[in-house]
Design a protein around this motif. Structure first.
Motif, short mmCIF file in Angstrom:
data_model
loop_
_atom_site.label_atom_id
_atom_site.label_comp_id
_atom_site.label_asym_id
_atom_site.label_seq_id
_atom_site.Cartn_x
_atom_site.Cartn_y
_atom_site.Cartn_z
N PHE A 164 0.85 -1.18 0.00
CA PHE A 164 0.00 0.00 0.00
C PHE A 164 0.89 1.24 0.00
O PHE A 164 1.63 1.49 0.95
N VAL A 187 -5.42 3.82 -2.49
CA VAL A 187 -4.75 4.04 -1.21
C VAL A 187 -4.75 5.54 -0.96
O VAL A 187 -3.99 6.29 -1.56
N ILE A 203 -3.87 2.70 7.24
CA ILE A 203 -3.89 3.19 5.86
C ILE A 203 -5.32 3.04 5.36
O ILE A 203 -5.88 1.95 5.38
N VAL A 205 -8.10 2.82 2.60
CA VAL A 205 -8.18 2.35 1.22
C VAL A 205 -9.64 2.36 0.78
O VAL A 205 -10.52 1.94 1.53
#
Length: 254
Positions: A164, A187, A203, A205
Motif C-alpha cells: 500500500f 490508497v 492506511i 483504502v
C-alpha cells in the motif's frame, strides 16, 4: 462509468466503437507477506447512533489455501424490525491470490437464498448455482473468467498481501454477479483511528469499480493497520439508505 471518447464520437456522428475493456492481471501476494494461520476478527456494526449488529471473520490457513468465513447478525431493535442472519465462505491460494470459490447463505427478513460460485481456471469458466429457500426454485449460470480472479469476500484479505503506497492503486479482477470487473483499491491516506480493540495507525483504502456490486453498494472504505499485517480494523459503507461502520472489537489468534 461511460467512456468520454466514445460518447463524443456518437454525438459527432462518427460511429466510433468503445475501447475494449482491459482486465488487469491479478498479482500474487508479495513474497514477504505472512498470512494468519488462525485468526478471528469480531466487529460491532453501527448504523447512525445504533449498534445494529455484529460481524465475525474467521481466517484459517489450510496448506496453501486461506479460508475465510464471515457471519453477520442483527441485534437489538434492528433485529426486531429486519432480522439478518448471513453466512459467507470463500478462499484463495496464498501463492497466486486466485479465489478458490465463494458461497453465501442469506436470511434477510423473509428472504432466504443460498448461492455457490465455483471457478474452473482450466476451462476459463465460473459457475453459479442459486436456490431460493422460500420459493423452492433454483437456477444455474455460467460465464467466462480470466486466468485468475478474486471474490468479494476473500478480496479483503488478498488485498492485505499487496503493498500500500499512498496515492497509488492496487488493481485486480473480481468475479462479480457473473461478470469480471476491475476493482481499484485506492490508497488514500494514513490515519489514526480508535476502535473498541484499541487505537491503530492505519492506511485508508477505498475500493472502487466501474460496474457491479462494488459500485452499486455506494462508497466503501477499509482501514488496514499500517504495519506488516495490514489487519482490517474498520470498514465503512455509505449506502443509499445510510452509513454503516464496522469497528474492530477483538482480534484473536484462534
Amino acid at each position: 462509468m461511460a467512456g468520454v471518447s466514445s460518447a463524443h464520437a456518437q454525438i459527432l456522428g462518427l460511429g466510433a466503437k468503445p475501447a475494449p475493456v482491459v482486465i488487469p492481471t491479478l498479482q500474487p501476494p508479495v513474497p514477504e507477506y505472512v498470512f494468519p494461520q488462525h485468526q478471528t476478527l469480531t466487529f460491532t456494526v453501527d448504523w447512525r447512533v445504533f449498534t445494529a449488529g455484529t460481524a465475525v471473520f474467521q481466517i484459517e490457513q489450510q496448506g496453501t489455501t486461506e479460508k475465510v468465513t464471515a457471519t453477520g447478525d442483527t441485534v437489538g431493535a434492528v433485529n426486531m424490525l429486519f432480522p439478518v442472519v448471513d453466512r459467507f465462505q470463500a478462499g484463495f491460494d496464498t501463492k497466486t491470490g486466485c479465489s478458490t470459490g465463494f458461497s453465501k447463505q442469506l436470511q434477510e427478513g423473509r428472504r432466504k437464498v443460498n448461492t455457490d460460485l465455483t471457478f474452473n481456471y482450466d476451462t476459463g469458466k465460473q459457475m453459479q448455482y442459486e436456490k431460493n429457500m422460500v420459493k423452492g426454485t433454483s437456477k444455474s449460470q455460467t460465464a467466462s473468467i480470466p486466468a485468475c480472479v478474486a471474490d468479494s469476500l476473500s478480496a479483503i484479505f488478498y488485498a492485505a498481501s499487496q503493498k500500500f503506497v499512498v496515492g497509488q492503486d492496487v488493481k485486480f479482477p473480481l468475479a462479480d454477479a457473473m461478470r469480471t470487473v476491475t476493482v481499484a483499491m485506492k490508497v488514500e491516506a494514513k490515519e489514526e483511528i480508535k476502535t473498541p480493540a484499541g487505537t491503530f495507525q492505519t492506511i485508508r483504502v477505498q475500493p472502487t469499480a466501474d460496474e457491479g456490486v462494488v459500485k452499486n453498494r455506494g462508497h466503501i472504505w477499509i482501514w488496514y493497520t499500517d504495519d506488516a499485517r495490514h489487519l482490517p480494523v474498520q470498514i465503512r459503507a455509505k449506502l443509499f439508505w445510510g452509513t454503516i461502520t464496522f469497528h474492530l472489537q477483538s482480534a484473536e489468534a484462534k
